[in-house]
Write a protein that holds these residues in place. Structure first.
Motif, PDB file in Angstrom:
ATOM      1  N   HIS A  76       0.826  -1.221   0.000  1.00 37.41           N
ATOM      2  CA  HIS A  76       0.000   0.000   0.000  1.00 37.41           C
ATOM      3  C   HIS A  76       0.852   1.260   0.000  1.00 37.41           C
ATOM      4  O   HIS A  76       0.525   2.240  -0.668  1.00 37.41           O
ATOM      5  N   VAL A  77       1.915   1.237   0.757  1.00 33.95           N
ATOM      6  CA  VAL A  77       2.790   2.419   0.802  1.00 33.95           C
ATOM      7  C   VAL A  77       3.393   2.652  -0.577  1.00 33.95           C
ATOM      8  O   VAL A  77       3.480   3.787  -1.054  1.00 33.95           O
ATOM      9  N   LEU A  78       3.763   1.555  -1.267  1.00 26.69           N
ATOM     10  CA  LEU A  78       4.323   1.706  -2.619  1.00 26.69           C
ATOM     11  C   LEU A  78       3.317   2.303  -3.590  1.00 26.69           C
ATOM     12  O   LEU A  78       3.669   3.064  -4.484  1.00 26.69           O
ATOM     13  N   SER A  79       2.042   1.956  -3.409  1.00 22.51           N
ATOM     14  CA  SER A  79       1.063   2.420  -4.393  1.00 22.51           C
ATOM     15  C   SER A  79       0.334   3.687  -3.950  1.00 22.51           C
ATOM     16  O   SER A  79      -0.477   4.227  -4.702  1.00 22.51           O
ATOM     17  N   GLY A  80       0.617   4.155  -2.731  1.00 23.59           N
ATOM     18  CA  GLY A  80       0.147   5.483  -2.350  1.00 23.59           C
ATOM     19  C   GLY A  80      -1.185   5.535  -1.631  1.00 23.59           C
ATOM     20  O   GLY A  80      -1.875   6.555  -1.642  1.00 23.59           O
ATOM     21  N   ARG A  81      -1.558   4.453  -0.987  1.00 23.06           N
ATOM     22  CA  ARG A  81      -2.804   4.468  -0.240  1.00 23.06           C
ATOM     23  C   ARG A  81      -2.710   5.399   0.962  1.00 23.06           C
ATOM     24  O   ARG A  81      -1.668   5.477   1.608  1.00 23.06           O
ATOM     25  N   GLU A  82      -3.827   6.079   1.262  1.00 21.30           N
ATOM     26  CA  GLU A  82      -3.854   6.961   2.433  1.00 21.30           C
ATOM     27  C   GLU A  82      -3.845   6.146   3.719  1.00 21.30           C
ATOM     28  O   GLU A  82      -4.184   4.976   3.722  1.00 21.30           O
ATOM     29  N   GLY A  83      -3.517   6.809   4.814  1.00 16.59           N
ATOM     30  CA  GLY A  83      -3.633   6.154   6.116  1.00 16.59           C
ATOM     31  C   GLY A  83      -2.305   5.626   6.651  1.00 16.59           C
ATOM     32  O   GLY A  83      -2.254   5.065   7.733  1.00 16.59           O
ATOM     33  N   TYR A  84      -1.257   5.816   5.888  1.00 15.41           N
ATOM     34  CA  TYR A  84       0.069   5.404   6.352  1.00 15.41           C
ATOM     35  C   TYR A  84       0.957   6.634   6.415  1.00 15.41           C
ATOM     36  O   TYR A  84       0.954   7.474   5.518  1.00 15.41           O
ATOM     37  N   GLU A  85       1.733   6.705   7.498  1.00 10.29           N
ATOM     38  CA  GLU A  85       2.634   7.836   7.631  1.00 10.29           C
ATOM     39  C   GLU A  85       4.064   7.324   7.505  1.00 10.29           C
ATOM     40  O   GLU A  85       4.515   6.519   8.328  1.00 10.29           O
ATOM     41  N   VAL A  86       4.726   7.768   6.449  1.00  8.29           N
ATOM     42  CA  VAL A  86       6.124   7.372   6.283  1.00  8.29           C
ATOM     43  C   VAL A  86       6.974   8.285   7.152  1.00  8.29           C
ATOM     44  O   VAL A  86       6.922   9.505   7.017  1.00  8.29           O
ATOM     45  N   THR A  87       7.738   7.694   8.061  1.00  7.01           N
ATOM     46  CA  THR A  87       8.502   8.506   9.017  1.00  7.01           C
ATOM     47  C   THR A  87       9.979   8.579   8.664  1.00  7.01           C
ATOM     48  O   THR A  87      10.693   9.444   9.154  1.00  7.01           O
ATOM     49  N   ALA A  88      10.435   7.622   7.854  1.00  5.56           N
ATOM     50  CA  ALA A  88      11.857   7.648   7.477  1.00  5.56           C
ATOM     51  C   ALA A  88      12.062   6.810   6.231  1.00  5.56           C
ATOM     52  O   ALA A  88      11.237   5.981   5.879  1.00  5.56           O
ATOM     53  N   GLY A  89      13.186   7.051   5.568  1.00 10.17           N
ATOM     54  CA  GLY A  89      13.553   6.233   4.419  1.00 10.17           C
ATOM     55  C   GLY A  89      13.065   6.818   3.110  1.00 10.17           C
ATOM     56  O   GLY A  89      12.452   7.890   3.072  1.00 10.17           O
TER      57      GLY A  89
END
Ligand code: ADP
Ligand code: MG
Lengths: 441, 251
Positions: free
Chosen positions: B45-58
């Motif tokens: 999901h993070v790769l495809s851009g779904r909402e609801g995830y917060e990328v904190t690093a990397g």
């Protein structure tokens, strides 16, 4: 105007320059007078009255609409071409500002046993054909706007089918409102009467040229004999400054079937009353609706279905899409009498809210007094589901387009119920077009 | 092609991805295996851009672009495709209409001309043939009332049509019987090409009997804890995840 806001509907009943329909008919005069008395008696209902609880009449009455006073004669076919639906093959009746306009109509050949004509013309040529039918479904004592309509009776569409008569092509009633220099009200009264076993499709379209301010207060009296079938599509795309009022009164004989699809997209202020009664068993009444309400729009639906006899069925399926500061009301009431066993009634109202500022009052009510019945009702108010939106966007579809696809998907069930492909396509396009510019906040 | 470095992501208060590294080259197939709840879908999901995830690093770089800065549709335009673990039902939205809208949106974004109805149908027929599918799914609403197998096949069909550069298949095999599994695997193999990379997320090694991966990774507790060749999958099948997790803890 003299400055002070009007406080009654008197202006609606000012005199017509070209004379009253059916002038000199005693029975008609009596009905008009009785209707006028009812209007005076009822006054202007406030929001304390159940029928007007969610909708104030203030905005409507303040306009001080004057009665349409004469005919529009200048319009030619090419002026209304843009309003025709490509591919729709119909017996076309055009009314302009409430008056039947033969020069724009194209009735074509009608089969035997089918009579399609203007109310005003019929009052002149064969008034007896109307004597039992005017107020035949509403009854003489009627709700405010039906009474107003009767008091200001001028013209309308009359469709009479003899026993067993069948119309292959739909009758299309285009109710056109064109620019009036002051706010005017037209009050057409349409009578559709299908004798036993007759079958017809009626398309009713309320359209305008320009975005002017006017009011339409139409009444339909629909009467279905034993085993008659009426399919009825209604498309309301009035000017966004207009006021639109419809009272649809339906009387169904034994084994008859009515399917009505109501699409409400236009008008600033629209009120629709759908009232159904059964006069025989095993009749089916199917009422469907789709409404859009955006900024400065109010869509108000009242449904009143009374199951007084056993073994009839009714369906009420209404869906709404609200955006901007749009408002809608769904007030559905189905009553099942004590003796109306084997009644099958299902009412549903689903709403999709695209903005936080939109507002819906939904109140489906079932009053069941019999014990052997199948009845249900449900209502939902929801937003576009984020996972659906994400699914579409993950396939490369932009967010606005994805939203529109989901809205159309939501509306699809109702659009699909319309009775012709040409109409489905036109409505689907129009809904898409409105959603394209819909503010989402 | 795809470079993931030290990726950390939260759902609410919980850190689900805890420093994930992954490099995928052009034309490579990478399998990601891992126990339930290890973060496989979160990563997809993070790769495809779904909402609801917060990328904190990397960081996530795809063909030199910062993928995380893009909207989901922009990622699709670049050629990223996710086959959902749970495809979403869209009642009232016709499948053919949806496919055409997707394909033409991507073509338009790439400056290509939109396909007209005839060329589109021709393309659809061609793709159906490659995947040995019939057109019964096309007339229905997107995934609405589809069986589990039909949903997964529809995902593969979309992949075939949209021809992504990077396809992420999130447990496309789970819940499928052996026949359906073969359809999915055949589809993937048919789409294998030197320009197309794939990340095949799976819980079982079964799928890898049909799709031969270049690399196998074990994802646990939000990061890749072991990578190897396809023999790693067999080892996992034999011994389960326990031993790797233990080794990891000891280290
Ligand atoms: N939307 C969410 N809200 C709360 N927790 C979530 C959400 N999505 C995932 N999680 C949690 O993140 C962890 C990883 O889930 P997921 O990525 O679905 O694992 P996998 O696909 O490997 O089974 C699980 O503990 C799950 O409960
Ligand atoms: Mg998962």
């Amino acid at each position: 105007m003299n400055g002070a806001s009007p406080t009654s509907f008197d202006t609606w009943l000012s005199a017509r320059a070209d004379g009253e329909a059916g002038a000199g008919l005693d029975w008609l005069e009596a009905q008009r007078r009785s209707a006028l008395d009812q209007v005076r008696e009822q006054g202007v209902p406030g929001t304390k009255q159940e029928a007007w609880r969610y909708t104030s009449l203030k905005r409507l009455i303040e306009q001080g609409f004057a009665r349409v006073e004469d005919e529009v004669t200048a319009l030619q076919l090419q002026d209304i071409e843009e309003l025709l639906i490509p591919g729709l093959d119909s017996h076309r009746v055009v009314m302009v500002n409430g008056r039947y306009t033969p020069s724009l109509s194209a009735l074509g050949d009608l089969p035997r046993g089918v009579r399609v004509t203007g109310l005003r013309a019929l009052l002149a040529s064969d008034p007896d054909a109307l004597r039992e039918r005017l107020n035949g479904v509403t009854g003489e004592s009627q709700p405010l706007f039906a009474a107003l309509n009767m008091a200001g009776l001028d013209d309308g569409l009359v469709v009479l089918l003899d026993r067993g008569a069948t119309l292959e092509r739909p009758i299309e009633l285009i109710h056109l409102s064109v620019g009036m220099d002051e706010p005017r009200v037209a009050q057409p009264r349409h009578l559709v009467s299908l004798a036993d076993g007759a079958q017809a499709t009626l398309i009713e379209r309320y359209v305008s040229l320009g975005e002017s301010l006017y009011c339409t207060n139409s009444v339909l009296e629909l009467s279905l004999g034993r085993d008659a079938v009426l399919k009825h599509d209604r498309i309301q795309v009035e000017s966004l400054n207009a006021f639109h009022i419809t009272g649809l009164y339906l009387s169904q004989g034994a084994g008859s079937r009515y399917v009505g699809v109501n699409i409400g997209l236009g008008a600033a202020w629209a009120r629709t009353d759908l009232v159904a009664r059964f006069s025989g068993e095993h009749a089916e009444c199917d009422l469907q609706g789709l409404y859009l309400a955006g900024d400065r729009q109010l869509m108000d639906y009242h449904i009143d279905v009374n199951h007084a006899l056993p073994s009839c069925s009714s369906r009420e399926t209404f869906k709404g899409i609200l955006y901007g500061k749009g408002r809608a009301v769904f007030d559905g009431r189905v009553v099942v009498a004590k003796d109306a066993q084997k009644t099958d009634a299902a009412m549903s109202n689903k709403n999709l809210m695209l903005s936080e500022n939109a507002e819906i009052d939904t109140k489906p009510q079932l009053e069941i007094n019999a014990d052997d019945v199948k009845c249900s009702h449900g209502t939902t108010v929801g937003q576009i589901e984020p996972e659906k939106l994400f699914y579409l966007r993950s396939r490369g579809i932009s967010a606005p387009f994805a939203r529109r696809m989901l809205c159309l998907g939501f509306a699809e069930e109702i659009i699909d119920a319309l009775h012709s492909d040409a109409l489905r396509e036109a409505v689907s396009e129009e809904v898409g077009r409105r959603l394209e510019t819909a503010p989402l906040t | 092609m795809l470079s993931v470095k030290g990726l950390r992501a939260n759902v609410g208060e919980n850190e689900i991805l805890t420093g994930l590294d992954l490099e995928v080259g052009p034309g490579e197939i990478h399998a990601i295996m891992g126990p339930n709840g290890s973060g496989k879908s979160t990563f997809s999901h993070v790769l495809s851009g779904r909402e609801g995830y917060e990328v904190t690093a990397g960081s996530v770089t795809f063909e030199g672009q910062d993928l995380l800065a893009l909207e989901p549709e922009e990622r699709a335009h670049l050629g990223v495709f996710l086959a959902f673990q749970y495809p979403v039902e869209l009642p009232g939205v016709n499948n053919t209409y949806f496919l055409k809208a997707a394909l033409n949106s991507i073509r338009k974004a790439r400056g290509e001309s939109e396909l007209d109805a005839v060329s589109f149908l021709r393309l659809i027929k061609e793709k159906l043939k490659i995947l040995h599918l019939n057109d019964s799914l096309l007339k229905r609403a997107v995934n609405a009332g589809f069986s589990g197998g039909e949903k997964k096949r529809n995902e593969i069909f979309q992949m075939a049509l949209l021809e992504p550069k990077l396809a992420i298949l999130d447990e496309t095999d789970s819940g499928l019987d052996i026949d359906a599994l073969r359809v999915v695997a055949d589809g993937v193999n048919a789409l294998r090409s030197p320009e197309r990379s794939m990340i095949v997320v799976t819980h079982y090694q079964r799928l890898l009997d049909y799709i031969e991966p270049d690399r196998v990774h074990v994802l646990a507790k939000g990061r890749i804890i072991r990578s190897g060749g396809k023999e790693l999958a067999l080892e996992l099948e034999e011994k389960g995840y326990g031993w790797i997790l233990e080794q990891e803890q000891a280290a």
